[in-house]
Design a protein around this motif. Sequence first.
Motif, short mmCIF file in Angstrom:
data_model
loop_
_atom_site.label_atom_id
_atom_site.label_comp_id
_atom_site.label_asym_id
_atom_site.label_seq_id
_atom_site.Cartn_x
_atom_site.Cartn_y
_atom_site.Cartn_z
N ALA A 1 -13.05 7.11 -11.30
CA ALA A 1 -12.88 7.10 -12.75
C ALA A 1 -14.22 6.93 -13.45
O ALA A 1 -14.47 7.56 -14.48
N SER A 2 -15.11 6.11 -12.87
CA SER A 2 -16.44 5.93 -13.46
C SER A 2 -17.22 7.24 -13.44
O SER A 2 -17.92 7.58 -14.41
N LEU B 1 -6.53 -2.36 -8.48
CA LEU B 1 -7.34 -1.16 -8.34
C LEU B 1 -8.24 -1.24 -7.11
O LEU B 1 -8.84 -2.26 -6.84
N ALA C 1 -20.27 0.26 -13.67
CA ALA C 1 -19.38 -0.46 -14.58
C ALA C 1 -18.21 -1.16 -13.90
O ALA C 1 -17.55 -1.99 -14.50
N GLU D 1 -10.86 4.03 -6.50
CA GLU D 1 -10.28 4.47 -7.77
C GLU D 1 -11.26 4.22 -8.92
O GLU D 1 -11.45 5.06 -9.81
N ILE D 2 -11.89 3.03 -8.88
CA ILE D 2 -12.84 2.69 -9.94
C ILE D 2 -14.03 3.64 -9.91
O ILE D 2 -14.46 4.14 -10.95
N GLU E 1 -15.98 10.17 -13.56
CA GLU E 1 -15.38 11.02 -14.58
C GLU E 1 -15.99 10.71 -15.96
O GLU E 1 -16.38 11.63 -16.69
N VAL E 2 -16.07 9.43 -16.26
CA VAL E 2 -16.65 9.03 -17.55
C VAL E 2 -18.12 9.42 -17.62
O VAL E 2 -18.60 9.93 -18.63
N HIS F 1 -11.50 -7.23 -12.61
CA HIS F 1 -10.45 -8.23 -12.83
C HIS F 1 -9.06 -7.68 -12.52
O HIS F 1 -8.14 -8.43 -12.25
N ASP F 2 -8.95 -6.38 -12.61
CA ASP F 2 -7.66 -5.76 -12.33
C ASP F 2 -7.51 -5.59 -10.82
O ASP F 2 -8.05 -4.67 -10.22
N TRP G 1 -16.90 -4.83 -14.59
CA TRP G 1 -16.08 -5.33 -15.70
C TRP G 1 -14.59 -5.06 -15.49
O TRP G 1 -13.76 -5.66 -16.12
N MET G 2 -14.34 -4.12 -14.60
CA MET G 2 -12.95 -3.76 -14.30
C MET G 2 -12.44 -4.56 -13.10
O MET G 2 -11.27 -4.48 -12.75
#
Lengths: 181, 181
Positions: free
Chosen positions: A170-171, A162, A152, A166-167, A173-174, A158-159, A155-156
């Motif tokens: 967090a992914s 990060l 995923a 980190e992405i 974790e989800v 753009h920020d 889609w992130m």
Amino acid sequence: MREDTRTRIQEIALRLFTEQGYEATSLREIAEELGVTKAALYYHFKTKDDIVAGLVDLRVAEIEELLAWFRAQPRTPEARRQLVLRYADQLKRSRYMEIARFLERNQTALREHPKLLRMREVMLELTTRMSEPGDPLATRISRSMALFTLHAGKWMAHDETLSEDEITDASVEVALRLLEA
Amino acid sequence: MREDTRTRIQEIALRLFTEQGYEATSLREIAEELGVTKAALYYHFKTKDDIVAGLVDLRVAEIEELLAWFRAQPRTPEARRQLVLRYADQLKRSRYMEIARFLERNQTALREHPKLLRMREVMLELTTRMSEPGDPLATRISRSMALFTLHAGKWMAHDETLSEDEITDASVEVALRLLEA
DNA sequence: GTCTATACCAGGATAGAC
DNA sequence: GTCTATCCTGGTATAGAC
């Protein structure tokens, strides 16, 4: 070091195929950037498809290995957790992430490609084995989405503040939370 | 009923683009199935891209409407719940599901298409508005995945015993759970 | 073993006849 | 509203230079 040319073709092709799409990238573009004619590419690769095959070979091998491992596990929550962690770990190695991104973006164009058909088969069996046939549909969907969530990041993306790590964290974790459905 | 030809071109194109991919489908194929020459298509549509534009117009309008509504809401759990339900409702209408599927499968080929760029913008703002900038990254990813999960039917499509409705309902259930992260 | 020149056919697009 | 003829580009194949 004539071996170089083959590798350089693959590098250029991977970048252009990902940026512009497989069909939108002509062999002439690749050849030009390399400083040869497009016919020269045919010495190194039989067809345009063949360039793709070379690119995905490693990724296919990795995912096959993952499936072999998962098949040998009992269908327990811990095995599913391990699967997610191992899958995320594979993606973390930058080379594979690049290829995974290329594959994601060119699913349709390459839908007939034998290597891609094999990848889809493997992904399907992985997700199928994450649940029992008798599990509620929502459970089966939730668990399937776990693996998908690991991709995923795009889609992130753009920020800009990060990092890739980190992405990924967090992914994961989800994804693990999706397993608990 | 000369209007028919335009509509029939769109129907044939939508089916072929979805089955075989946008670039893999030639205008000659479409023309042949319709019983005319490919040049005849150019009377009804300026370019191949233009056929796509006609197809996605309705879907773009719908999603713009959804964004307008969501912008007017406060950032509350209830608004997010409503967003998921409304989005799922749009997809349920078969015509839009067909077009959504077509769009999913041809993202790369159509990445430069103005209508598609607009769709991506809208999707990005929708997912961005589902969280506060200060929310943990895992929360933001989880909520973004909610909308995406509603498209998940395609991975489940192999189980022939399931109806579209059952898949939709289960997907909504998973999506709502993703909101609670 | 590595590449160039050249030709072929299919696909998107356009101009102009009917 | 549809067709013919034509153009350009792209993937592919082969012959042959070095």
